[in-house]
Design a protein around this motif. Structure first.
Motif, PDB file in Angstrom:
ATOM      1  N   LEU A 100       3.088   5.387  -9.237  1.00 42.36           N
ATOM      2  CA  LEU A 100       3.301   4.782  -7.929  1.00 42.36           C
ATOM      3  C   LEU A 100       4.322   5.590  -7.141  1.00 42.36           C
ATOM      4  O   LEU A 100       5.262   6.152  -7.706  1.00 42.36           O
ATOM      5  N   GLY A 101       4.162   5.603  -5.836  1.00 44.74           N
ATOM      6  CA  GLY A 101       5.121   6.309  -4.999  1.00 44.74           C
ATOM      7  C   GLY A 101       6.439   5.574  -4.886  1.00 44.74           C
ATOM      8  O   GLY A 101       7.506   6.180  -4.894  1.00 44.74           O
ATOM      9  N   GLU A 123       0.822  -1.206   0.000  1.00 39.38           N
ATOM     10  CA  GLU A 123       0.000   0.000   0.000  1.00 39.38           C
ATOM     11  C   GLU A 123       0.858   1.259   0.000  1.00 39.38           C
ATOM     12  O   GLU A 123       0.549   2.234  -0.692  1.00 39.38           O
ATOM     13  N   SER A 124       1.952   1.262   0.774  1.00 40.24           N
ATOM     14  CA  SER A 124       2.820   2.446   0.797  1.00 40.24           C
ATOM     15  C   SER A 124       3.511   2.637  -0.549  1.00 40.24           C
ATOM     16  O   SER A 124       3.847   3.769  -0.928  1.00 40.24           O
ATOM     17  N   GLY A 125       3.737   1.545  -1.283  1.00 39.61           N
ATOM     18  CA  GLY A 125       4.332   1.676  -2.608  1.00 39.61           C
ATOM     19  C   GLY A 125       3.363   2.192  -3.650  1.00 39.61           C
ATOM     20  O   GLY A 125       3.784   2.758  -4.660  1.00 39.61           O
ATOM     21  N   CYS A 126       2.064   1.995  -3.407  1.00 37.62           N
ATOM     22  CA  CYS A 126       1.055   2.418  -4.391  1.00 37.62           C
ATOM     23  C   CYS A 126       0.642   3.875  -4.231  1.00 37.62           C
ATOM     24  O   CYS A 126       0.149   4.478  -5.187  1.00 37.62           O
ATOM     25  N   VAL A 127       0.788   4.438  -3.047  1.00 38.19           N
ATOM     26  CA  VAL A 127       0.352   5.819  -2.813  1.00 38.19           C
ATOM     27  C   VAL A 127       1.513   6.776  -3.033  1.00 38.19           C
ATOM     28  O   VAL A 127       2.668   6.367  -3.165  1.00 38.19           O
ATOM     29  N   SER A 128       1.224   8.067  -3.076  1.00 33.77           N
ATOM     30  CA  SER A 128       2.272   9.071  -3.241  1.00 33.77           C
ATOM     31  C   SER A 128       3.166   9.108  -2.006  1.00 33.77           C
ATOM     32  O   SER A 128       2.751   8.732  -0.905  1.00 33.77           O
ATOM     33  N   GLU A 164      -4.896   8.207   1.120  1.00 34.83           N
ATOM     34  CA  GLU A 164      -4.586   9.545   0.618  1.00 34.83           C
ATOM     35  C   GLU A 164      -5.676  10.583   0.817  1.00 34.83           C
ATOM     36  O   GLU A 164      -5.486  11.738   0.445  1.00 34.83           O
ATOM     37  N   ARG A 165      -6.819  10.211   1.390  1.00 33.09           N
ATOM     38  CA  ARG A 165      -7.833  11.258   1.620  1.00 33.09           C
ATOM     39  C   ARG A 165      -8.708  10.975   2.828  1.00 33.09           C
ATOM     40  O   ARG A 165      -9.674  11.689   3.074  1.00 33.09           O
TER      41      ARG A 165
END
Length: 586
Positions: free
Chosen positions: A223-224, A57-62, A146-147
């Protein structure tokens, strides 16, 4: 299990039980010593899946939200685990007199005393089920990334146990109506993944898309950290083996054979899923591989194989995994077209593939003799008729409806107390900065702060936050050392100029002692590097004078010629008088 039919290891595990021979041990606690070891070991490995979810999940978000998503995974274990012990386990497997086909009641605040003969079995069963419960909650965090307001998410994580535990009881509890109808789900395609995927869909739809998500179409955002996402896949892959193999719930009797079969079929399903998603990605992207197609395709195949992990043949596992993978990668853009912004694709991976995994049992399941997993039934393609397929379809429908409706209701109530959506300016700045006071560099935060400055928003606290990766105290010390070196060089230049003018004007030349005194005075005038500004010291300690070498003294001309090696530098000042609290470089 009746005591007169117990194996030798089970009798050892239950030694000291003083009951009549007709006492029936609940199936959840029908564990020998070997079974208990297997269940505990599997539980430990399943907990490592939290690491995989966090990394994925941390790799997929900014980047500006990566710490926030990791904190949500931590909260899922802490708060979700606490409420599971508090009331969740009792709602799934409680043995109280008020239990009913919809919900179990009993065994809340689980804590069997030392004298309880089933203490070991109860704790092992609880830990195993706890690992499943925390997994189901963590699935949702990626869809809300992210929101989502962090405080609102903490409340959601605390209460989301109810969303998982009631349907888990339907399928696995002795009281559950789906269990009594003959529903089969070995490792949780339905209660864990389908519930998590349905909750992900509901939460993503209710939160709405991220700011600007669909401003330029439905193509995925960058991806972040793609490497983190891939590493998360590997950790989840590893944990899935324990997830499925451990669900034989032991290794006694024939269980060890089916545990081995579950592990192999799990891998076969992932092979089929990876192969199918690779072909799809090459076709869709003109010969290029999309990282999320491959990652989510493999994860979707693992979800698909979970419900019947030891009920399939090898070619069936390949087929089920491949179909699940295709359903996942095809449905992801469909959700985007619906305006459901799911940053990690949890709705497709766990929701869509969870439905397929539950239904696949009704098509391909073998009767795993001598075990009673399917209650003697087989799938439609194995000559078992339509009954099992009908029950599996009913299970998928019930679980999907429950997951969506209960999540909508829960988030609606929470939103009345704490807004579940972040403020727009907080979303632009990132949850790491606004929620956790962590400031990343080179990701556009300065531009965001400047853009928000004309708007009447209090940014004083944010502006003063130091970037991560540096030690502000060390940075100040380095600046002070540089300032001191510049000052010393200015004094040396001044002395050189004075000496040169004196020589031109015929001024009497200074003796060696006079130059030595002048050097002492120069250093004594240098300001201190400490806050106390003690003259002639570095970090509060006295600096010795710079001694002039006689080799540089010209006896015939009576003049002194300094060289660069005698000028005070950072390391030379340091070596004069070391400070134990400062890492000097020699």
């Amino acid at each position: 299990m009746k005591l007169e039919n117990a194996t030798a290891s089970q009798m050892i595990a239950l030694k000291g039980v003083v009951r009549n021979s007709s006492y029936v041990i609940p199936g959840l606690y029908d564990l020998s010593i070997e079974d208990t070891n297997w269940v505990l070991t599997s539980s430990f490995i399943i907990f490592t899946m939290q690491t995989g979810f966090g990394m994925l999940e941390s790799g997929c978000v900014s980047i500006k939200n990566e710490v926030n998503i990791m904190m949500k995974n931590v909260i899922d274990i802490v708060l979700g685990g606490f409420t599971y012990w508090l009331f969740g386990y009792g709602m799934s497997f409680g043995r109280g007199p008020f239990s009913n086909p919809f919900m179990a009641i009993g065994d809340f605040l689980l804590d069997p005393p030392v004298g309880d003969e089933l203490m070991g079995q109860i704790f092992a069963a609880f830990l195993f089920q706890l690992s499943f419960a925390t997994t189901a909650t963590t699935i949702v965090s990626g869809a809300m990334a992210e929101r989502c307001n962090f405080k609102a998410y903490c409340v959601f994580s605390f209460l989301n146990t109810v969303v998982y535990c009631i349907p888990a009881g339907w399928v696995w509890g002795e009281h559950g109506f789906l269990n009594n109808l003959g529903a089969v789900d070995i490792a949780g395609s339905g209660p864990v993944h389908l519930i998590g995927g349905a909750a992900s869909f509901a939460s993503a739809a209710m939160l709405g898309p991220r700011l600007g998500r669909y401003a330029e179409g439905i193509d995925p955002l960058p991806l972040g950290n793609p490497v983190n996402a891939c590493m998360g896949l590997f950790v989840l892959w590893w944990g899935w083996l324990a997830f499925n193999s451990g669900s034989t719930y032991g290794v006694s009797g024939a269980k060890w054979q089916y545990a081995a079969r579950a592990a192999v079929m799990t891998m076969m399903g992932s092979f089929g899923g990876g192969f199918a998603s690779s072909l799809y990605s090459f076709w869709r992207h003109d010969g290029r591989m999309d990282i999320m197609d491959l990652i989510n395709g493999i994860l979707g195949s693992l979800v698909s194989i979970t419900a019947g992990c030891f009920l399939y043949r090898a070619w069936e596992a390949l087929l089920i995994g491949a179909l699940g993978s295709l359903l996942c990668v095809v449905s992801m853009p469909l959700f985007d077209r619906m305006g459901v912004d799911d940053p990690v694709g949890a709705s497709s991976v766990h929701g869509v593939c969870g439905i397929w995994g539950v239904i696949a049992v009704g098509l391909f399941a073998d009767n795993p003799l001598p075990m009673d997993t399917t209650k003697g039934r087989s799938g439609l393609f194995k000559g078992g008729g339509w009954y099992l397929l009908g029950i599996q379809t009913l299970s998928a429908l019930c679980l999907a409806c429950w997951g969506i409706c209960s999540t909508f209701l829960l988030l609606y109530v929470i939103n009345k107390v704490i807004p579940i959506r972040m403020d727009p300016h907080e979303e632009l700045l990132g949850a790491d900065l606004t929620e956790h006071r962590i400031r990343h560099t080179q990701i556009g935060l300065s531009r965001a702060i400047s853009a928000l400055a004309p708007i009447k928003i209090d940014l004083n606290e944010i502006v003063g936050i130091q970037p991560i990766g540096i030690n502000p105290g060390h940075e100040r010390s380095i600046e002070q050392l540089r300032a001191a070196e510049d000052k010393l060089q200015q004094w040396q230049s001044y002395l050189d100029q004075v000496s040169g003018k004196a020589h031109k004007l015929g001024t009497p030349q200074k003796t060696l002692e006079e130059h030595q005194l002048e050097a002492d005075i120069t250093l004594s005038l240098k300001p201190s590097l400490t806050e106390h500004r003690q003259s002639g010291s570095v970090f509060g300690r006295r600096v010795r004078s710079v001694h002039i070498k006689e080799d540089n003294w010209s006896q015939d001309k009576g003049t002194y010629k300094p060289n660069d090696s005698e000028l005070p530098t950072i390391n030379r000042v340091a070596k004069l008088d070391k400070d134990g609290n400062f890492a000097w470089v020699d």
